[in-house]
Scaffold this active site. Sequence first.
Site, PDB file in Angstrom:
ATOM      1  N   HIS A   1       0.849  -1.190   0.000  1.00  0.00           N
ATOM      2  CA  HIS A   1       0.000   0.000   0.000  1.00  0.00           C
ATOM      3  C   HIS A   1       0.883   1.238   0.000  1.00  0.00           C
ATOM      4  O   HIS A   1       2.108   1.146   0.144  1.00  0.00           O
ATOM      5  CB  HIS A   1      -0.966  -0.009   1.189  1.00  0.00           C
ATOM      6  CG  HIS A   1      -0.305   0.033   2.529  1.00  0.00           C
ATOM      7  ND1 HIS A   1       0.391  -1.036   3.057  1.00  0.00           N
ATOM      8  CD2 HIS A   1      -0.219   1.029   3.458  1.00  0.00           C
ATOM      9  CE1 HIS A   1       0.861  -0.714   4.253  1.00  0.00           C
ATOM     10  NE2 HIS A   1       0.502   0.537   4.512  1.00  0.00           N
TER      11      HIS A   1
ATOM     12  N   HIS B   1       1.227   3.930   1.961  1.00  0.00           N
ATOM     13  CA  HIS B   1       1.668   4.678   3.127  1.00  0.00           C
ATOM     14  C   HIS B   1       3.190   4.814   3.060  1.00  0.00           C
ATOM     15  O   HIS B   1       3.894   3.889   2.649  1.00  0.00           O
ATOM     16  CB  HIS B   1       1.240   3.983   4.415  1.00  0.00           C
ATOM     17  CG  HIS B   1      -0.174   4.301   4.804  1.00  0.00           C
ATOM     18  ND1 HIS B   1      -0.892   3.556   5.711  1.00  0.00           N
ATOM     19  CD2 HIS B   1      -1.011   5.303   4.414  1.00  0.00           C
ATOM     20  CE1 HIS B   1      -2.108   4.067   5.860  1.00  0.00           C
ATOM     21  NE2 HIS B   1      -2.201   5.125   5.089  1.00  0.00           N
TER      22      HIS B   1
ATOM     23  N   ASP C   1       5.754   4.700   5.015  1.00  0.00           N
ATOM     24  CA  ASP C   1       6.715   3.770   5.607  1.00  0.00           C
ATOM     25  C   ASP C   1       6.876   2.493   4.787  1.00  0.00           C
ATOM     26  O   ASP C   1       7.808   1.721   5.028  1.00  0.00           O
ATOM     27  CB  ASP C   1       6.325   3.427   7.049  1.00  0.00           C
ATOM     28  CG  ASP C   1       4.911   2.901   7.203  1.00  0.00           C
ATOM     29  OD1 ASP C   1       4.072   3.199   6.327  1.00  0.00           O
ATOM     30  OD2 ASP C   1       4.637   2.205   8.199  1.00  0.00           O
ATOM     31  N   HIS C   2       6.008   2.271   3.809  1.00  0.00           N
ATOM     32  CA  HIS C   2       6.122   1.084   2.963  1.00  0.00           C
ATOM     33  C   HIS C   2       6.659   1.391   1.572  1.00  0.00           C
ATOM     34  O   HIS C   2       6.988   0.457   0.828  1.00  0.00           O
ATOM     35  CB  HIS C   2       4.755   0.401   2.830  1.00  0.00           C
ATOM     36  CG  HIS C   2       4.309  -0.284   4.081  1.00  0.00           C
ATOM     37  ND1 HIS C   2       4.333  -1.646   4.250  1.00  0.00           N
ATOM     38  CD2 HIS C   2       3.839   0.230   5.249  1.00  0.00           C
ATOM     39  CE1 HIS C   2       3.885  -1.951   5.465  1.00  0.00           C
ATOM     40  NE2 HIS C   2       3.579  -0.827   6.084  1.00  0.00           N
TER      41      HIS C   2
ATOM     42  N   HIS D   1      -7.438  -2.224   5.924  1.00  0.00           N
ATOM     43  CA  HIS D   1      -6.582  -1.110   6.310  1.00  0.00           C
ATOM     44  C   HIS D   1      -7.306   0.192   5.971  1.00  0.00           C
ATOM     45  O   HIS D   1      -8.425   0.175   5.438  1.00  0.00           O
ATOM     46  CB  HIS D   1      -5.241  -1.212   5.570  1.00  0.00           C
ATOM     47  CG  HIS D   1      -4.136  -0.403   6.189  1.00  0.00           C
ATOM     48  ND1 HIS D   1      -4.116  -0.026   7.497  1.00  0.00           N
ATOM     49  CD2 HIS D   1      -2.984   0.105   5.647  1.00  0.00           C
ATOM     50  CE1 HIS D   1      -3.022   0.671   7.747  1.00  0.00           C
ATOM     51  NE2 HIS D   1      -2.317   0.770   6.633  1.00  0.00           N
TER      52      HIS D   1
ATOM     53  N   ASP E   1       0.350  -4.143   6.343  1.00  0.00           N
ATOM     54  CA  ASP E   1      -0.462  -3.669   7.479  1.00  0.00           C
ATOM     55  C   ASP E   1      -1.885  -4.178   7.338  1.00  0.00           C
ATOM     56  O   ASP E   1      -2.490  -4.090   6.285  1.00  0.00           O
ATOM     57  CB  ASP E   1      -0.495  -2.136   7.517  1.00  0.00           C
ATOM     58  CG  ASP E   1       0.847  -1.538   7.875  1.00  0.00           C
ATOM     59  OD1 ASP E   1       1.732  -2.301   8.294  1.00  0.00           O
ATOM     60  OD2 ASP E   1       1.004  -0.326   7.711  1.00  0.00           O
TER      61      ASP E   1
END
Length: 220
Positions: free
Chosen positions: A62, A64, A66-67, A142, A213
Amino acid sequence: MLIRITFLGTGAGTPGKDRYLPAILIEDGLRKILLDAGEGVQYRLFEIGVSPLKITHIFITHLHGDHVFGLPGLLATMAMLGRREDLVISGPTGIVNFVKNSMEIVGDPPFHVRIYEVEPSINIKDVINEENFSLQCVLAKHTVPDCAYSLNWRTYVGRFNPERAKELGVPVTLWKRLHMGETVVLDDGRVIKPEDVVEVRGSGFMRIVYTGDTHRQTLS
């Protein structure tokens, strides 16, 4: 089949001194697959001695930060190092624009990026089908569209043929890896597959599932 899994980062949200953001390296002898590309992924690859040029696939769960914030820098390094081989990227809705915007910063790269954009749903979707390997996606729960991936390999069972291996010039040191179902690359660049030297008597599947996540759903 021998598959190596290396956890490059297992943190979340923000990076820590000793814990990088999400990224997992999967190696099957023919492919080097990144599951997510969090900030710092390049440093971790350097630490374990894997060149960015060797990465063949990147599967983003996804969008976000941090990914995915490690992806632009990784693409830039690949371009600076003169990568020529195609790169396969898969991700949820929005990954095409994210990669295109990143490439605008990088400039015109000397390699082709094949992007598979998936709109994840509760029904399993086929994303990639390659020889002896496939990728599927299903929706993870999510706050944004999130792919839970299933990486699938076809495995073979049978008798190893040493005479055939010698004819192909395969070093003895690689015989066990081939017998275990791993594809190998010889020094001269030739790719030797298990079925080239194994008399196949049956087949099966090996599967790795990665959710990124998500959270547990409460059943009523």
